[in-house]
Scaffold this motif. Structure first.
Motif, PDB file in Angstrom:
ATOM      1  N   ASP A 102      -5.350   1.744  -5.371  1.00 28.56           N
ATOM      2  CA  ASP A 102      -6.705   1.787  -4.826  1.00 28.56           C
ATOM      3  C   ASP A 102      -6.686   2.775  -3.673  1.00 28.56           C
ATOM      4  O   ASP A 102      -5.877   2.643  -2.745  1.00 28.56           O
ATOM      5  CB  ASP A 102      -7.146   0.417  -4.309  1.00 28.56           C
ATOM      6  CG  ASP A 102      -7.364  -0.602  -5.418  1.00 28.56           C
ATOM      7  OD1 ASP A 102      -7.495  -0.198  -6.583  1.00 28.56           O
ATOM      8  OD2 ASP A 102      -7.416  -1.802  -5.099  1.00 28.56           O
TER       9      ASP A 102
ATOM     10  N   ASP B 221     -10.606   4.589 -12.950  1.00 30.91           N
ATOM     11  CA  ASP B 221     -11.175   3.404 -13.579  1.00 30.91           C
ATOM     12  C   ASP B 221     -12.472   3.806 -14.274  1.00 30.91           C
ATOM     13  O   ASP B 221     -13.308   4.489 -13.690  1.00 30.91           O
ATOM     14  CB  ASP B 221     -11.459   2.332 -12.516  1.00 30.91           C
ATOM     15  CG  ASP B 221     -12.270   1.173 -13.055  1.00 30.91           C
ATOM     16  OD1 ASP B 221     -11.879   0.617 -14.099  1.00 30.91           O
ATOM     17  OD2 ASP B 221     -13.299   0.840 -12.455  1.00 30.91           O
TER      18      ASP B 221
ATOM     19  N   ASP C  41     -15.586  -0.625  -9.510  1.00 36.61           N
ATOM     20  CA  ASP C  41     -14.279  -0.628  -8.849  1.00 36.61           C
ATOM     21  C   ASP C  41     -13.946   0.798  -8.423  1.00 36.61           C
ATOM     22  O   ASP C  41     -13.019   1.423  -8.930  1.00 36.61           O
ATOM     23  CB  ASP C  41     -13.206  -1.210  -9.766  1.00 36.61           C
ATOM     24  CG  ASP C  41     -11.995  -1.714  -8.985  1.00 36.61           C
ATOM     25  OD1 ASP C  41     -11.902  -1.452  -7.774  1.00 36.61           O
ATOM     26  OD2 ASP C  41     -11.138  -2.368  -9.596  1.00 36.61           O
TER      27      ASP C  41
ATOM     28  N   ASP D  97      -5.278   1.874  -0.110  1.00 39.49           N
ATOM     29  CA  ASP D  97      -5.548   0.480   0.218  1.00 39.49           C
ATOM     30  C   ASP D  97      -4.545  -0.450  -0.449  1.00 39.49           C
ATOM     31  O   ASP D  97      -4.099  -1.408   0.162  1.00 39.49           O
ATOM     32  CB  ASP D  97      -6.972   0.100  -0.200  1.00 39.49           C
ATOM     33  CG  ASP D  97      -7.325  -1.313   0.197  1.00 39.49           C
ATOM     34  OD1 ASP D  97      -7.112  -1.674   1.364  1.00 39.49           O
ATOM     35  OD2 ASP D  97      -7.791  -2.071  -0.685  1.00 39.49           O
TER      36      ASP D  97
ATOM     37  N   SER E 146       0.835  -1.198   0.000  1.00 46.66           N
ATOM     38  CA  SER E 146       0.000   0.000   0.000  1.00 46.66           C
ATOM     39  C   SER E 146       0.874   1.254   0.000  1.00 46.66           C
ATOM     40  O   SER E 146       0.414   2.334   0.329  1.00 46.66           O
ATOM     41  CB  SER E 146      -0.943  -0.006   1.211  1.00 46.66           C
ATOM     42  OG  SER E 146      -0.186  -0.016   2.407  1.00 46.66           O
TER      43      SER E 146
ATOM     44  N   LEU F 155     -15.964  -6.088  -2.536  1.00 45.05           N
ATOM     45  CA  LEU F 155     -15.628  -5.752  -3.916  1.00 45.05           C
ATOM     46  C   LEU F 155     -16.816  -6.065  -4.823  1.00 45.05           C
ATOM     47  O   LEU F 155     -17.360  -7.171  -4.792  1.00 45.05           O
ATOM     48  CB  LEU F 155     -14.387  -6.537  -4.354  1.00 45.05           C
ATOM     49  CG  LEU F 155     -13.735  -6.132  -5.659  1.00 45.05           C
ATOM     50  CD1 LEU F 155     -13.273  -4.681  -5.601  1.00 45.05           C
ATOM     51  CD2 LEU F 155     -12.560  -7.040  -5.954  1.00 45.05           C
TER      52      LEU F 155
ATOM     53  N   HIS G  98      -2.059  -3.257 -11.347  1.00 45.49           N
ATOM     54  CA  HIS G  98      -1.445  -3.429 -10.025  1.00 45.49           C
ATOM     55  C   HIS G  98      -0.211  -4.334 -10.110  1.00 45.49           C
ATOM     56  O   HIS G  98       0.760  -4.126  -9.391  1.00 45.49           O
ATOM     57  CB  HIS G  98      -2.432  -4.065  -9.037  1.00 45.49           C
ATOM     58  CG  HIS G  98      -3.459  -3.135  -8.494  1.00 45.49           C
ATOM     59  ND1 HIS G  98      -3.167  -2.132  -7.607  1.00 45.49           N
ATOM     60  CD2 HIS G  98      -4.797  -3.074  -8.696  1.00 45.49           C
ATOM     61  CE1 HIS G  98      -4.267  -1.495  -7.284  1.00 45.49           C
ATOM     62  NE2 HIS G  98      -5.277  -2.042  -7.934  1.00 45.49           N
TER      63      HIS G  98
ATOM     64  N   PRO H 237     -12.451   2.349  -5.904  1.00 42.32           N
ATOM     65  CA  PRO H 237     -11.164   2.890  -5.462  1.00 42.32           C
ATOM     66  C   PRO H 237     -10.046   2.879  -6.500  1.00 42.32           C
ATOM     67  O   PRO H 237      -8.978   3.445  -6.258  1.00 42.32           O
ATOM     68  CB  PRO H 237     -10.791   1.969  -4.284  1.00 42.32           C
ATOM     69  CG  PRO H 237     -11.442   0.678  -4.591  1.00 42.32           C
ATOM     70  CD  PRO H 237     -12.728   1.039  -5.322  1.00 42.32           C
ATOM     71  N   LEU H 238     -10.237   2.278  -7.671  1.00 50.38           N
ATOM     72  CA  LEU H 238      -9.154   2.056  -8.628  1.00 50.38           C
ATOM     73  C   LEU H 238      -8.813   3.292  -9.454  1.00 50.38           C
ATOM     74  O   LEU H 238      -9.666   3.894 -10.091  1.00 50.38           O
ATOM     75  CB  LEU H 238      -9.492   0.907  -9.575  1.00 50.38           C
ATOM     76  CG  LEU H 238      -8.445   0.588 -10.644  1.00 50.38           C
ATOM     77  CD1 LEU H 238      -7.135   0.123 -10.007  1.00 50.38           C
ATOM     78  CD2 LEU H 238      -8.960  -0.466 -11.609  1.00 50.38           C
ATOM     79  N   TRP H 239      -7.511   3.624  -9.461  1.00 46.58           N
ATOM     80  CA  TRP H 239      -6.917   4.655 -10.308  1.00 46.58           C
ATOM     81  C   TRP H 239      -5.690   4.010 -10.942  1.00 46.58           C
ATOM     82  O   TRP H 239      -5.042   3.186 -10.314  1.00 46.58           O
ATOM     83  CB  TRP H 239      -6.475   5.855  -9.480  1.00 46.58           C
ATOM     84  CG  TRP H 239      -7.574   6.518  -8.707  1.00 46.58           C
ATOM     85  CD1 TRP H 239      -8.132   6.061  -7.549  1.00 46.58           C
ATOM     86  CD2 TRP H 239      -8.246   7.718  -9.029  1.00 46.58           C
ATOM     87  NE1 TRP H 239      -9.108   6.926  -7.139  1.00 46.58           N
ATOM     88  CE2 TRP H 239      -9.194   7.960  -8.027  1.00 46.58           C
ATOM     89  CE3 TRP H 239      -8.125   8.638 -10.081  1.00 46.58           C
ATOM     90  CZ2 TRP H 239     -10.025   9.060  -8.036  1.00 46.58           C
ATOM     91  CZ3 TRP H 239      -8.944   9.749 -10.088  1.00 46.58           C
ATOM     92  CH2 TRP H 239      -9.886   9.953  -9.073  1.00 46.58           C
ATOM     93  N   SER H 240      -5.345   4.399 -12.164  1.00 48.06           N
ATOM     94  CA  SER H 240      -4.189   3.790 -12.816  1.00 48.06           C
ATOM     95  C   SER H 240      -3.589   4.726 -13.854  1.00 48.06           C
ATOM     96  O   SER H 240      -4.043   5.849 -14.022  1.00 48.06           O
ATOM     97  CB  SER H 240      -4.600   2.462 -13.473  1.00 48.06           C
ATOM     98  OG  SER H 240      -5.424   2.719 -14.590  1.00 48.06           O
TER      99      SER H 240
END
Length: 173
Positions: A113, A158, A164, A34, A4, A96, A106, A166-169
């Motif tokens: 997240d 995302d 989803d 997270d 994390s 989830l 990831h 919490p997801l960032w990328s």
């Protein structure tokens, strides 16, 4: 185990995320990380345990993964589901809303997240240093104004909607 820590993110994405998080916290936004880097073996365990519990997948149909010593199939279907449910809880993926990916950004240190929240109106600096007034709802990472600020830093939300949250990328996936 996964990570994390932003230190485990890759190259320029790491710097983009750290700039974005700094801009948010400087504006008074609460940020809780997270997950960042996730080993392939952890993704495998997350994916298949979640599928047994939530999709009713037959445990005997799960392919093996080299280096992961696990017996998915137990004497009864109920025991297989119970064991998979225990793993889902241990991996903190019970809430989830979408199937965990077998392979994701990831695994390359290119995703994070985060839980994000704030009260009232905030002013967040974008990548150009311009203060952006964020006064719309929701006051979470799903806020469209905040998503635009993140994109200016090279951090993309995302695009799967509320599945989803919490997801960032680096690429929105």
């Amino acid at each position: 185990m996964g990570s994390s820590s932003t230190r485990d993110l890759a190259g320029t994405f790491r710097h983009a995320v750290e700039d974005y998080i700094y801009a948010m916290t400087d504006a008074g936004i609460d940020v809780s990380i997270d997950a960042t880097y996730r080993p392939v073996k952890r993704s495998y365990l997350m994916h298949w345990s979640w599928r047994i519990v939530n999709d009713g997948l037959d445990a005997s149909r799960i392919p093996t993964l080299a280096g992961v010593d696990i017996e998915w199939e137990h004497p009864t279907k109920a025991e297989s589901i119970k064991s998979a449910s225990d793993m889902v809880a241990a991996l903190s993926i019970r809430r989830l809303r979408t199937r965990p990916a077998l392979r994701s950004q990831h695994n390359f240190g290119l995703a994070i997240d985060m839980a994000i929240s704030w009260n009232g109106t905030v002013f967040v600096k974008d990548a150009r240093g311009t203060l952006v007034r964020i006064d719309t709802m929701p006051r979470t990472g799903m806020n469209r104004q905040l998503i635009a600020v993140a994109a200016s830093d090279g951090v993309k939300k995302d695009y799967g909607g509320n599945k989803d949250v919490p997801l960032w990328s680096n690429n929105g996936r």
